[in-house]
Design a protein around this motif. Structure first.
Motif, short mmCIF file in Angstrom:
data_model
loop_
_atom_site.label_atom_id
_atom_site.label_comp_id
_atom_site.label_asym_id
_atom_site.label_seq_id
_atom_site.Cartn_x
_atom_site.Cartn_y
_atom_site.Cartn_z
N ALA A 8 0.84 -1.19 0.00
CA ALA A 8 0.00 0.00 0.00
C ALA A 8 0.87 1.24 0.00
N THR A 9 0.26 2.37 -0.29
CA THR A 9 0.99 3.62 -0.27
C THR A 9 1.58 3.87 1.11
N GLY A 10 0.79 3.53 2.16
CA GLY A 10 1.27 3.72 3.52
C GLY A 10 2.47 2.83 3.79
N ALA A 11 3.55 3.43 4.32
CA ALA A 11 4.76 2.67 4.57
C ALA A 11 4.80 2.07 5.96
N GLY A 12 4.03 2.63 6.89
CA GLY A 12 4.04 2.16 8.26
C GLY A 12 3.17 0.94 8.44
N PRO A 13 3.18 0.39 9.65
CA PRO A 13 2.34 -0.78 9.92
C PRO A 13 0.87 -0.41 9.85
#
Length: 336
Positions: free
Chosen positions: A239-244
């Protein structure tokens, strides 16, 4: 309405006037120790107070019967078909095809520029009313009309919005006490010209066709390309989100998680599981408090289903996450 109102006003002043006159005329005066003349039976008075109310009630019955026949008349081929679905504690609106069954578009937000029930002016609109749980009531004060929404049955009526009301927004509400959240069960009706309405509906249908179908609750999201912010992420794709990913779920019109933590200045994902069958929810993030500026809004969708939202990087601070449809559903998001 006007006829009944003026009749009621006339009766009020007549009755109150007679009461005041009787009190003043027959009050006890100093030195008056005798009983007044006792009258047993008065044919004229008894006839008047029997016949006059009977005539009034008969008149009201006739005009009410005529009005109800007009209000309850439903044409075989209405020009626009909409279904209003009530549930604790929100409204949603289904725009139906000519067969009255096929859903062309579902509007889950009951208020706001992007929500509410949008209708064309100058057309016959058939509105079907259904309930997911308890008895509600569809009420728009400017329409001078209210109808119950009863679970297990469909109530219908037709109405027209005048051409002169183009651009108007009418406020509506549930008018039947339906639980603790009754006060927030509001909606809006937006009036457009027929041409603007047709263009608006076609645009919404096109958006629906382009959007991926949410996965059932407990199942992975459908495979494909990574989704944009507010859309479900593709299974097996980053996903675009890099965090958990943050896990959020909703059941019984409440978030199961009330406190979340995310890393500042880093995109992240929210895996949202809507466990409320047929009830629309989403996750939106507001700065500071549930009523603060909106930083992110995920897509609204009905349960039982799940979506993965891609959330852009947020500044450090205390924020709130909230359901756009049910503002009473809130939690805290600490970004540090």
């Amino acid at each position: 309405y006007g006829i009944v109102f003026f009749i009621a006003v006339a009766i009020f002043f007549l009755v109150e006037g007679l009461i005041i006159w009787t009190v003043v005329r027959y009050k006890r005066r100093p030195g008056d120790d005798e009983l007044p003349v006792q009258t047993h039976g008065n044919v004229i008075a008894e006839t008047v107070w029997t016949v006059v109310p009977t005539i009034i009630v008969a008149f009201l019955f006739i005009i009410s019967w005529q009005t109800l026949n007009v209000v309850d008349t439903v044409s075989a081929t209405p020009e626009t078909r909409i279904r209003a679905v009530a549930g604790q504690f929100q409204w949603s609106f289904d725009y139906l095809a000519d067969d009255g069954k096929t859903v062309l578009y579902q509007q889950f937000l009951p208020t706001g520029e992007d929500g509410g029930m949008t209708v064309p002016t100058g057309r016959t609109i058939k509105l079907d009313l259904t309930s997911l749980d308890v008895i509600h009531a569809f009420y728009v004060p400017q329409f001078l009309f209210k109808r119950d929404v009863v679970p297990g049955r469909t109530n219908s009526f037709e109405f027209n919005v005048k051409d002169s009301d183009v651009g108007q927004t009418f406020r509506g509400q549930c008018a039947e006490l339906c639980g603790a959240g009754h006060r927030i069960m509001l909606f809006e009706v937006h009036a457009l010209t027929p041409a603007d309405y047709d263009a608006w509906l076609q645009a919404r249908i096109a958006e629906k066709a382009a959007a991926p179908t949410p996965a059932p609750s407990g199942a992975p999201a459908p495979s494909g390309e990574p989704a944009a912010s507010g859309q479900p992420a593709a299974s097996g794709q980053p996903a675009t989100g890099a965090g958990p990913a943050l896990i959020v779920s909703a059941i019984n019109v409440a978030f199961e998680q009330t406190a979340l933590t995310a890393q500042a200045d880093t995109p992240f994902k929210i895996e949202f599981d809507n466990k409320d069958a047929s009830v629309p929810h989403n996750v939106a993030i507001h700065e500071g408090s549930p009523t603060g500026p909106e930083l992110f809004k995920g897509e609204v969708f009905p349960g039982v289903a799940k979506k993965t939202y891609d959330v852009p990087a947020l500044p450090a601070g205390a924020h709130a996450f909230v359901c756009t449809v049910h503002p009473n559903m809130t939690g805290t998001l600490t970004v540090n």
